[in-house]
Design a protein around this motif. Structure first.
Motif, short mmCIF file in Angstrom:
data_model
loop_
_atom_site.label_atom_id
_atom_site.label_comp_id
_atom_site.label_asym_id
_atom_site.label_seq_id
_atom_site.Cartn_x
_atom_site.Cartn_y
_atom_site.Cartn_z
N SER A 92 0.84 -1.19 0.00
CA SER A 92 0.00 0.00 0.00
C SER A 92 0.87 1.25 0.00
O SER A 92 1.81 1.35 0.79
CB SER A 92 -0.92 0.00 1.23
OG SER A 92 -1.71 1.18 1.26
N MET A 96 -0.51 3.18 -5.18
CA MET A 96 -1.08 1.88 -5.55
C MET A 96 -1.45 1.05 -4.34
O MET A 96 -0.91 1.22 -3.25
CB MET A 96 -0.13 1.11 -6.46
CG MET A 96 1.11 0.58 -5.76
SD MET A 96 2.17 -0.37 -6.90
CE MET A 96 2.84 0.94 -7.92
N GLU A 97 -2.40 0.14 -4.58
CA GLU A 97 -2.80 -0.87 -3.61
C GLU A 97 -2.73 -2.22 -4.30
O GLU A 97 -3.31 -2.41 -5.37
CB GLU A 97 -4.23 -0.63 -3.12
CG GLU A 97 -4.46 0.69 -2.40
CD GLU A 97 -3.97 0.65 -0.96
OE1 GLU A 97 -3.86 -0.46 -0.40
OE2 GLU A 97 -3.69 1.74 -0.41
N ASP A 118 -5.30 -8.23 -6.81
CA ASP A 118 -6.18 -7.10 -7.07
C ASP A 118 -5.34 -5.83 -6.95
O ASP A 118 -4.71 -5.60 -5.92
CB ASP A 118 -7.33 -7.08 -6.05
CG ASP A 118 -8.35 -6.00 -6.34
OD1 ASP A 118 -8.08 -4.82 -6.00
OD2 ASP A 118 -9.41 -6.30 -6.91
N GLN A 120 -5.04 -1.58 -7.61
CA GLN A 120 -5.63 -0.28 -7.90
C GLN A 120 -4.53 0.77 -7.94
O GLN A 120 -3.70 0.85 -7.02
CB GLN A 120 -6.68 0.08 -6.84
CG GLN A 120 -7.87 -0.87 -6.83
CD GLN A 120 -9.02 -0.38 -5.97
OE1 GLN A 120 -9.55 0.71 -6.20
NE2 GLN A 120 -9.41 -1.18 -5.00
N THR A 122 -3.27 4.95 -8.89
CA THR A 122 -3.68 6.34 -9.09
C THR A 122 -3.17 6.88 -10.42
O THR A 122 -3.68 7.88 -10.92
CB THR A 122 -3.15 7.23 -7.95
OG1 THR A 122 -1.71 7.16 -7.93
CG2 THR A 122 -3.69 6.77 -6.60
N GLY A 192 -5.56 4.38 -18.06
CA GLY A 192 -5.83 3.30 -17.11
C GLY A 192 -6.83 2.27 -17.60
O GLY A 192 -7.23 1.39 -16.84
N ASN A 261 -7.79 1.84 -14.18
CA ASN A 261 -6.76 1.79 -13.14
C ASN A 261 -7.06 0.78 -12.03
O ASN A 261 -6.43 0.80 -10.97
CB ASN A 261 -6.50 3.16 -12.53
CG ASN A 261 -5.59 4.01 -13.39
OD1 ASN A 261 -4.68 3.50 -14.05
ND2 ASN A 261 -5.84 5.32 -13.40
N HIS A 262 -8.01 -0.11 -12.28
CA HIS A 262 -8.31 -1.19 -11.33
C HIS A 262 -8.20 -2.51 -12.10
O HIS A 262 -9.05 -2.83 -12.93
CB HIS A 262 -9.70 -1.02 -10.75
CG HIS A 262 -10.01 -1.99 -9.64
ND1 HIS A 262 -11.24 -2.02 -8.99
CD2 HIS A 262 -9.26 -2.96 -9.05
CE1 HIS A 262 -11.23 -2.95 -8.07
NE2 HIS A 262 -10.04 -3.55 -8.09
N TYR A 263 -7.13 -3.24 -11.82
CA TYR A 263 -6.82 -4.45 -12.58
C TYR A 263 -6.87 -5.68 -11.68
O TYR A 263 -6.76 -5.60 -10.45
CB TYR A 263 -5.41 -4.36 -13.17
CG TYR A 263 -5.18 -3.17 -14.05
CD1 TYR A 263 -5.53 -3.19 -15.40
CD2 TYR A 263 -4.61 -2.00 -13.55
CE1 TYR A 263 -5.32 -2.09 -16.22
CE2 TYR A 263 -4.39 -0.89 -14.35
CZ TYR A 263 -4.75 -0.94 -15.69
OH TYR A 263 -4.54 0.15 -16.49
#
Length: 337
Positions: A92, A96-97, A118, A120, A122, A192, A261-263
């Motif tokens: 984190s 990014m997460e 998972d 995510q 920015t 993204g 931007n969420h992969y």
């Protein structure tokens, strides 16, 4: 004038002339040897001999190489600089997460082990690609973990093994390296998003104009516009020597997009006692269940590898032994700054 006498040449009574039939067989044998030799050389040249077409200059690789010479903890140093926290399964930061989960289903000979990441971001520039030995060409390979470490990767998976074939549309980090439209492919964009498409229907110039940063050319498409592609029975990636069917249960690597931007990244172990692998239909179901609106199958089999914070997460080849690949997809900090 003196006459020079030449002694007549005597024929060897034990030496028999070569018969036309024997001569014919000698010629046929020679032609066969030359033909087989030519075929063997062409195969070695095509699949074994390194052919470097472009040496890629990448600031991140240079920085990583310098850091690795002077500091063996370059990854954790980078994490500290961006105020990141992490453990074996999570990362984190402000940018990014990353959350990784190990999943096991079934039992006995029907057991499957796979890993879901998972992610995510920015900034889409945190998702990048890298080439083995920092070079574009054919038969240039390194382990996923080696390429990842050389690029200060936080997370990485194997890519499409573009170097095993000589066709497809290959854009990497905004640069077009190969433009030979052939199959269904995947494009990642600077906003993204990701899009599955047919290489013969959308040109590389259109992709670049729309902001494509990377393309992957392997397949097949698993999910397109929110729907699972219905038929995987006639999937054909290429005609290369030694290519095997990919319809059966195998180790797998896939990428999907839930939202910009969420992969989601999935790596499946296979060909081992505790994991038989997945069929393409099963992989598509998993990606759908994870919420992917677009999903694409990457190179699998012995190539399938997930790397996170300096370690290989899964069990490549069923014996914790990586197979060399030509490229990776990876996450790193600071690309947008």
């Amino acid at each position: 004038m003196m006459k020079i006498y030449e002694k007549p040449t005597r024929k060897d009574p034990h030496k028999r002339p070569i018969s036309p039939r024997k001569r014919r067989w000698l010629i046929i044998t020679l032609v066969m040897v030359l033909t087989v030799g030519g075929i063997l050389y062409s195969l070695v040249d095509r699949y074994l001999i390194r052919h470097v077409q472009v040496v890629v200059a990448d600031e991140n690789t240079t920085t990583a190489a310098t850091g690795n010479r002077n500091d063996s903890t370059s990854t954790s140093t980078t994490s500290t600089e961006v105020n990141a926290t992490s453990d074996d399964w999570n990362y984190s930061s402000d940018d990014m997460e990353v959350h990784i989960e190990k999943v096991q289903t079934g039992s006995g000979s029907d057991q499957i082990t796979y890993y879901v990441a998972d992610v995510q971001l920015t900034d889409a520039s945190s998702l990048r690609t890298a080439l083995a030995d920092n070079s574009f060409g054919t038969n240039i390979t390194e382990n996923t973990s080696e390429i990842a470490a050389a690029n200060n990767a936080i997370f990485a998976i194997n890519g499409d093994y573009y170097g095993f074939r000589d066709d497809g549309v290959i854009i990497r980090n905004g640069t077009l390296y190969r433009d030979s439209p052939t199959r269904d492919a995947l494009a990642l964009f600077n906003d993204g998003t990701m899009k599955t498409y047919n290489e013969n229907e959308i040109s590389s110039s259109e992709l670049l104009a729309d902001g494509a940063t990377n393309t992957l050319s392997f397949g097949p498409i698993l999910i397109q516009d929110g729907e699972i592609v219905s038929d995987f029975s006639s999937v054909k990636i290429d005609n290369n020597f030694g290519n095997r069917s990919i319809q059966d249960a195998n180790p797998r690597t896939a990428i999907g997009m839930i939202a910009p931007n969420h992969y989601v990244f999935v790596v499946v172990d296979g060909r081992q006692d505790d994991s038989r692998g997945m069929t393409l239909a099963e992989l598509a179901d998993v990606m759908k269940g994870l919420g992917a609106t677009e999903a694409y199958n990457l190179d699998g089999g012995g190539s399938s590898t997930m790397y996170f914070m300096g370690r290989v997460v899964n069990n490549p080849l069923g014996r914790n032994q990586e197979r060399g690949v030509s490229d990776i997809l990876y996450l790193t900090e600071g690309q947008g700054s």
